[in-house]
Design a protein around this motif. Structure first.
Motif, short mmCIF file in Angstrom:
data_model
loop_
_atom_site.label_atom_id
_atom_site.label_comp_id
_atom_site.label_asym_id
_atom_site.label_seq_id
_atom_site.Cartn_x
_atom_site.Cartn_y
_atom_site.Cartn_z
N GLU A 245 9.86 19.11 4.93
CA GLU A 245 8.81 18.64 5.83
C GLU A 245 7.86 17.69 5.11
O GLU A 245 7.45 16.66 5.65
CB GLU A 245 8.03 19.82 6.42
N LEU A 246 7.51 18.01 3.88
CA LEU A 246 6.64 17.12 3.10
C LEU A 246 7.33 15.79 2.81
O LEU A 246 6.68 14.74 2.82
CB LEU A 246 6.21 17.81 1.81
N ALA A 247 8.63 15.81 2.57
CA ALA A 247 9.38 14.57 2.34
C ALA A 247 9.35 13.70 3.60
O ALA A 247 9.19 12.48 3.51
CB ALA A 247 10.81 14.89 1.94
N ARG A 248 9.47 14.31 4.79
CA ARG A 248 9.38 13.55 6.04
C ARG A 248 7.98 12.96 6.21
O ARG A 248 7.82 11.81 6.64
CB ARG A 248 9.76 14.44 7.22
N THR A 249 6.97 13.73 5.86
CA THR A 249 5.59 13.23 5.94
C THR A 249 5.38 12.08 4.98
O THR A 249 4.76 11.06 5.33
CB THR A 249 4.59 14.37 5.65
N GLN A 250 5.92 12.20 3.77
CA GLN A 250 5.83 11.10 2.81
C GLN A 250 6.44 9.83 3.39
O GLN A 250 5.88 8.74 3.25
CB GLN A 250 6.56 11.44 1.51
N GLU A 251 7.60 9.96 4.01
CA GLU A 251 8.29 8.80 4.55
C GLU A 251 7.47 8.15 5.67
O GLU A 251 7.36 6.92 5.73
CB GLU A 251 9.67 9.18 5.07
N ARG A 252 6.86 8.96 6.54
CA ARG A 252 6.00 8.40 7.60
C ARG A 252 4.81 7.66 6.98
O ARG A 252 4.46 6.56 7.42
CB ARG A 252 5.51 9.51 8.53
N LEU A 253 4.19 8.23 5.97
CA LEU A 253 3.06 7.58 5.31
C LEU A 253 3.49 6.30 4.60
O LEU A 253 2.77 5.30 4.60
CB LEU A 253 2.40 8.54 4.33
N ARG A 254 4.66 6.33 4.00
CA ARG A 254 5.17 5.14 3.30
C ARG A 254 5.38 4.01 4.30
O ARG A 254 5.04 2.85 4.02
CB ARG A 254 6.49 5.50 2.60
N ARG A 255 5.91 4.33 5.49
CA ARG A 255 6.18 3.30 6.49
C ARG A 255 4.90 2.64 7.00
O ARG A 255 4.92 1.46 7.37
CB ARG A 255 6.95 3.89 7.68
N ILE A 256 3.79 3.36 7.03
CA ILE A 256 2.55 2.75 7.50
C ILE A 256 1.75 2.12 6.36
O ILE A 256 0.63 1.65 6.57
CB ILE A 256 1.67 3.75 8.29
N GLY A 257 2.31 2.14 5.16
CA GLY A 257 1.69 1.44 4.04
C GLY A 257 0.61 2.21 3.32
O GLY A 257 -0.26 1.59 2.70
N ALA A 258 0.64 3.53 3.40
CA ALA A 258 -0.37 4.33 2.69
C ALA A 258 -0.31 4.03 1.20
O ALA A 258 0.77 3.93 0.62
CB ALA A 258 -0.13 5.82 2.96
N ARG A 259 -1.47 3.89 0.59
CA ARG A 259 -1.54 3.61 -0.85
C ARG A 259 -1.66 4.94 -1.58
O ARG A 259 -2.74 5.46 -1.79
CB ARG A 259 -2.72 2.71 -1.13
N VAL A 260 -0.50 5.47 -1.93
CA VAL A 260 -0.39 6.81 -2.49
C VAL A 260 0.54 6.77 -3.69
O VAL A 260 1.49 5.99 -3.72
CB VAL A 260 0.19 7.78 -1.42
N GLY A 261 0.28 7.61 -4.69
CA GLY A 261 1.22 7.77 -5.80
C GLY A 261 2.33 8.71 -5.34
O GLY A 261 2.11 9.91 -5.23
N TRP A 262 3.50 8.16 -5.01
CA TRP A 262 4.59 8.95 -4.44
C TRP A 262 5.26 9.82 -5.48
O TRP A 262 5.49 9.39 -6.60
CB TRP A 262 5.61 8.04 -3.77
#
Length: 71
Positions: free
Chosen positions: A27-44
């Motif tokens: 579930e966290l991996a899916r959330t990461q992918e959604r955030l990545r698609r919207i351009g969140a500036r996060v240390g993945w």
């Protein structure tokens, strides 16, 4: 853990962590992918490395790993 060198002595960054079950990790991996698609500036972090840090021990002398792991 990453190796560091201070004053010609090897150090490692240590922490105590709790692992996550596979369903939560997915579930966290899916959330990461959604955030990545919207351009969140996060240390993945790779999903396999996700965890909850309970205690951060900081940089510790590598020579004390055996002693520290016995605690």
């Amino acid at each position: 853990m990453s190796n560091l060198v201070e004053s010609d002595r090897a150090f490692v960054r240590l922490f105590v962590a709790a692992g996550l079950d596979d369903d939560l990790r997915a579930e966290l991996a899916r959330t990461q992918e959604r955030l990545r698609r919207i351009g969140a500036r996060v240390g993945w972090v790779k999903p396999a490395n996700l965890h909850v840090t309970l205690v951060f021990l900081g940089n510790q002398p590598a020579g004390q790993l055996t002693e520290l792991s016995a605690v």
